[in-house]
Design an enzyme around this catalytic site. Structure first.
Site, PDB file in Angstrom:
ATOM      1  CB  SER A   1      -0.893   0.044   1.249  1.00 52.37           C
ATOM      2  OG  SER A   1      -1.929  -0.889   1.143  1.00 52.37           O
ATOM      3  CD  GLU A   2       3.169   3.312  -3.671  1.00 52.64           C
ATOM      4  OE1 GLU A   2       2.832   4.358  -4.269  1.00 52.64           O
ATOM      5  OE2 GLU A   2       4.049   2.539  -4.074  1.00 52.64           O
TER       6      GLU A   2
ATOM      7  N   GLY B   1     -21.179  -1.342  31.791  1.00 49.98           N
ATOM      8  CA  GLY B   1     -20.156  -0.318  32.026  1.00 49.98           C
ATOM      9  C   GLY B   1     -18.756  -0.899  32.193  1.00 49.98           C
TER      10      GLY B   1
ATOM     11  CG  ASP C   1      -6.276 -14.910  -3.546  1.00 48.26           C
ATOM     12  OD1 ASP C   1      -6.993 -13.907  -3.364  1.00 48.26           O
ATOM     13  OD2 ASP C   1      -6.138 -15.453  -4.660  1.00 48.26           O
TER      14      ASP C   1
ATOM     15  CD  GLU D   1     -16.628  -1.779   2.649  1.00 43.73           C
ATOM     16  OE1 GLU D   1     -15.442  -1.811   3.047  1.00 43.73           O
ATOM     17  OE2 GLU D   1     -17.600  -1.909   3.429  1.00 43.73           O
TER      18      GLU D   1
ATOM     19  N   GLY E   1      -3.280 -14.518   2.570  1.00 39.80           N
ATOM     20  CA  GLY E   1      -3.300 -13.645   3.742  1.00 39.80           C
ATOM     21  C   GLY E   1      -4.686 -13.514   4.323  1.00 39.80           C
TER      22      GLY E   1
ATOM     23  CB  SER F   1      -8.459  -1.729  -2.416  1.00 33.85           C
ATOM     24  OG  SER F   1      -8.787  -1.808  -1.057  1.00 33.85           O
TER      25      SER F   1
ATOM     26  CD1 TRP G   1      -2.373   1.802   4.491  1.00 33.48           C
ATOM     27  CD2 TRP G   1      -2.321   2.693   6.526  1.00 33.48           C
ATOM     28  NE1 TRP G   1      -3.189   2.900   4.481  1.00 33.48           N
ATOM     29  CE2 TRP G   1      -3.169   3.474   5.728  1.00 33.48           C
ATOM     30  CE3 TRP G   1      -2.131   3.071   7.856  1.00 33.48           C
ATOM     31  CZ2 TRP G   1      -3.828   4.601   6.196  1.00 33.48           C
ATOM     32  CZ3 TRP G   1      -2.782   4.193   8.330  1.00 33.48           C
ATOM     33  CH2 TRP G   1      -3.621   4.943   7.499  1.00 33.48           C
TER      34      TRP G   1
ATOM     35  CD  GLU H   1      -3.283  -9.624   5.240  1.00 35.32           C
ATOM     36  OE1 GLU H   1      -3.592 -10.623   4.579  1.00 35.32           O
ATOM     37  OE2 GLU H   1      -2.347  -9.589   6.049  1.00 35.32           O
TER      38      GLU H   1
END
Lengths: 383, 379
Positions: free
Chosen positions: A127-128, A343, A243, A370, A245, A133, A157, A366
């Site tokens: 990821s950047e 509580g 897949d 969505e 992961g 995704s 991340w 991962e």
């Protein structure tokens, strides 16, 4: 033959993980969360037990116990400490990826280093800042310069990115992205390489014992043989790794959910209201029944995906179903379990507070829920 | 851990699927509309071994197992849920208790014709004032010489209008509560047995649901199924199995609803593309597929436990609860994807929506399943 019973070997791995989790992970899970302590010692011990390479061949130091055993082990660890578990999942994923696509030398050196614990753990840098995704849109570049590759760009991340001795990093080898998803390659980068800078730790809602960092590559020079697999295959490698992961994260979510259900059940038996334990009241029983049923469904979906992967047949859709369902179910289970605690559940005196924060990420990383629905939906409607 | 069906199971699944597609599905709308019992289909299913799938061939069955039964139930129910429940009652609620609790003579005389489909069975536990709470029933069987004399009213009897034989639950000792329940094999042509009119139902309309009135009905003692006082065990064990059958029925309805929605969604276009290409629709389908796969795995797992002779009350309850609720969500969203057309009888989605509802009610409501599950966890 349809059988839902794990083999003796698989049960043995499960038992090893369960005992380790109870003895070594559970007692300090709250402290790891509060202090943000990274489980370095625990990872070393997990490596000794073979749990950083459960599905990695023996030839490269792995336990070679298969995907079902891996899933069972991850679930047991996650019941005690989700933070430690995510470092375990990423290490297994990186080691497996190197064993699947790496050269013999890469497998011997890097997969082994992750599995035997000498690398502390593995990391996965895809990821950047601007893309998660939509991995084909990544911008980090790898430029050939004489006998080396030179990496420039940044990653976001990255779980265990500051501790990992071995990182798999994705970068573009094409010119300005003109080959799209086909212009990406994966590289193996050693932790501490010159030009690899670790950014500020993310201050997260949960998984606070695991580190999440941005990485910056500034003319980071790595050896000419550092490419993992073929040039242009990087996207495919990433999808394959994810897949697998997803089975890991489904197993992790399941573990957190099971721990939350146990906590809720124990509390409901202890706590009385209006003259009897709240466990006697249908409002509470319903939450317990739904939680148990949903976790059972999650468990079966996860084990099915693991079985398919182990059998070497396509499992992309099934892994997405497992990840989607298990993570969503685990979130519902934690929500109800906290509610049952009233509580007290909102305080750090009870582990359900931590679980409720830890579980939240499982519908995000991962591949968000969505993205899983996209994968599943397309498989249904494109035929 | 393995998820592969045996060759025999795959063959039965395939046979049932082809039969369901060719012979059952084309008739489903009309059977529903006319509230017509599919006598000819049931006869053909009998020839295929589907009326006693898990009964050994010695006793007239197909000699297969509960998992095979579940596979066939899903296929038949995907085509017609009414036909599915007719099959389910005969297999789970009639053949199964006769096989498990009947003596050899009873099996020869009653199980053989029921499992082979020469006779049709029904199961009578519920009453006007007692459904899930079986110990509250009021039907009484009094010993009189070599007979029992039975009086009472039974409710919600699937196959009631057509059945030749009934597995009947009564009280032989009302003062003992659930320990006073006793089961009988009741030939429906005995004097004193009267079948009421068919209930006018929301769904599964091609399957009959009636009351049974028992008025000084004299039943020979040799037709007692199990011992006196053993009826509660008979009923609970039978329902544990029955729930697996209803889970499979729900799964079939849910799958049919999803398949119909996919087919419609690929054809129907809005804003320049097929509606399945809109995420709102695609995501509904993804959730349906995921939940139905989970339902299938829960159902198969319960079936496997039953076949292995292990306890499966909790697992059957989980399968039934989950499959019924997943099927209802699939039917609801499947209809939604059809828009206005789904609200008409021109599309099967309308029938799926009505048929799915019953799976959350009969053989133990969703609420009863949750009680079973919670008690097993909290005991």
């Amino acid at each position: 033959m349809v059988s839902f019973e794990p083999t003796e070997e698989q049960l043995m791995v499960q038992k090893t993980a369960r005992e380790f989790a109870a003895r070594e992970l559970a007692p300090k899970a709250a402290e790891r969360d509060h202090e943000g302590t990274f489980p370095r010692d625990e990872l070393r011990k997990l490596a000794e037990l073979g749990l950083l390479g459960v599905n990695v061949p023996d030839a490269y130091g792995g336990a070679e116990m298969g995907v079902v055993a891996y899933s069972l082990a991850v679930t047991e660890l996650a019941r005690a400490c989700a933070s430690t578990t995510v470092a375990v999942c990423v290490s297994n994923m990186a080691a497996e990826l190197i064993c699947t696509y790496g050269s013999e030398a890469q497998k011997q050196r890097y997969a082994r280093a992750i599995v035997d614990g000498s690398a502390c753990c593995g990391a996965f840098a895809l990821s950047e800042t601007h893309c998660g995704s939509d991995a084909a849109a990544l911008r980090t570049t790898a430029r050939r310069d004489g006998d080396s590759w030179v990496l420039d760009g940044s990653k976001q991340w990255i779980t265990s990115g500051d501790h990992a001795g071995v990182l798999v990093v994705w970068a573009r080898t094409d010119n300005q992205g003109d080959r799209g998803a086909r212009g990406i390659a994966a590289f193996i980068v050693e932790g501490g390489s010159e030009g690899l800078h670790v950014g500020k730790h993310e201050d997260k809602l949960g998984l606070r014992g695991s580190t999440t960092v941005p990485l910056t590559f500034e003319s980071c020079r790595i050896p000419g043989d550092a490419m993992l697999g073929n040039d242009g295959d990087g996207f495919r490698l990433a999808m394959t790794a994810l897949d697998g992961g997803r089975i890991g994260i489904a197993s992790q979510a399941l573990g957190i959910g099971l721990a939350a259900l146990d906590a809720a059940r124990d509390y409901a038996r202890e706590r009385s209201a209006f003259g009897r334990p709240i466990a006697d009241k249908q409002a509470i029983q319903w939450m317990i029944a739904d939680s148990a049923t949903e976790l059972e469904a999650a468990r079966l979906l996860t084990l099915r995906a693991a079985m398919l992967k182990q059998a070497g047949v396509p499992y992309t859709r099934e892994a997405s179903m497992a990840k989607l369902y298990a993570s969503e179910a685990a979130n519902r289970v934690c929500y109800r379990a906290l509610q049952i605690h009233g509580g007290y559940g909102y305080t750090r005196d009870f582990p359900i507070e931590r679980m409720s924060r830890d579980v939240r990420v499982t519908t995000i990383y991962e591949g968000t829920s969505e993205i899983q629905r996209l994968v599943i939906g397309r498989s249904l409607t494109s035929a | 851990m393995q998820f592969e069906l045996s060759e025999e199971q795959v063959l039965l699944q395939k046979t049932a699927r082809e039969f369901a597609r060719k012979e059952v599905a084309p008739r489903a709308a009309e059977l529903d509309e006319k509230h017509e019992f599919p006598a000819d289909l049931v006869k053909k299913m009998a020839q295929m071994g589907l009326m006693g799938v898990a009964v050994p061939d010695d006793y007239g069955g197909a000699g297969m197992d509960t998992l095979a039964y579940v596979l066939a139930m899903e296929e038949i129910s995907a085509a017609c849920a009414s036909t599915g429940v007719i099959m389910s009652v005969n297999n789970s609620l009639v053949c199964d208790p006769l096989l498990k609790f009947g003596n050899e003579a009873q099996k020869r005389e009653w199980l053989v014709p029921l499992a082979s489909g020469a006779k049709l069975g029904c199961f009578a536990l519920s009453e006007p004032q007692a459904g899930s709470d079986a110990a509250a029933q009021k039907t009484v069987a009094k010993r009189d010489g070599d007979d029992y004399v039975i009086n009472g009213v039974k409710n919600w009897i699937t196959n009631g209008a057509e059945a030749d034989v009934c597995v009947l639950l009564t009280m032989t000792a009302p003062e003992l509560g659930y320990k006073g329940i006793t089961a009988f094999i009741l030939p429906m042509d005995l004097a004193g047995v009267r079948v009421g009119p068919k209930e006018n139902k929301l769904g599964i309309t091609a399957s009959s649901t009636t009351q049974i009135f028992l008025e000084d009905c004299r039943v020979p003692a040799k037709l007692r199924l199990g011992e006196e006082g053993e009826g509660f065990k008979v009923a609970m064990s039978t329902l544990d199995g029955g729930r697996i059958g209803i889970a499979a029925q729900a799964l079939g309805i849910g799958r049919a609803a999803m398949e119909a929605a996919i087919a419609y969604g690929k054809e129907r276009e809005t804003f320049g593309k097929p509606i399945v290409k809109h995420q709102a629709i695609e995501f509904m389908l993804a959730d349906m597929a995921t939940e139905l796969d989970a339902a299938r795995l829960l159902t198969w797992r319960a079936a496997r436990l039953k076949d292995a002779g292990m306890r499966h009350s909790t697992e059957s309850a989980m399968a039934k609860l989950f499959a019924a609720e997943a099927a209802n969500r699939a039917a609801k969203n499947g209809l939604q994807i059809h828009g206005g057309y789904g609200y008409t009888k021109d599309y099967a989605a309308e029938r799926h929506y009505r048929d799915a509802k019953i799976t959350e009610i009969y053989e133990g409501t969703s609420e009863i399943q949750r009680i079973v599950i919670a008690r097993s966890l909290l005991k």
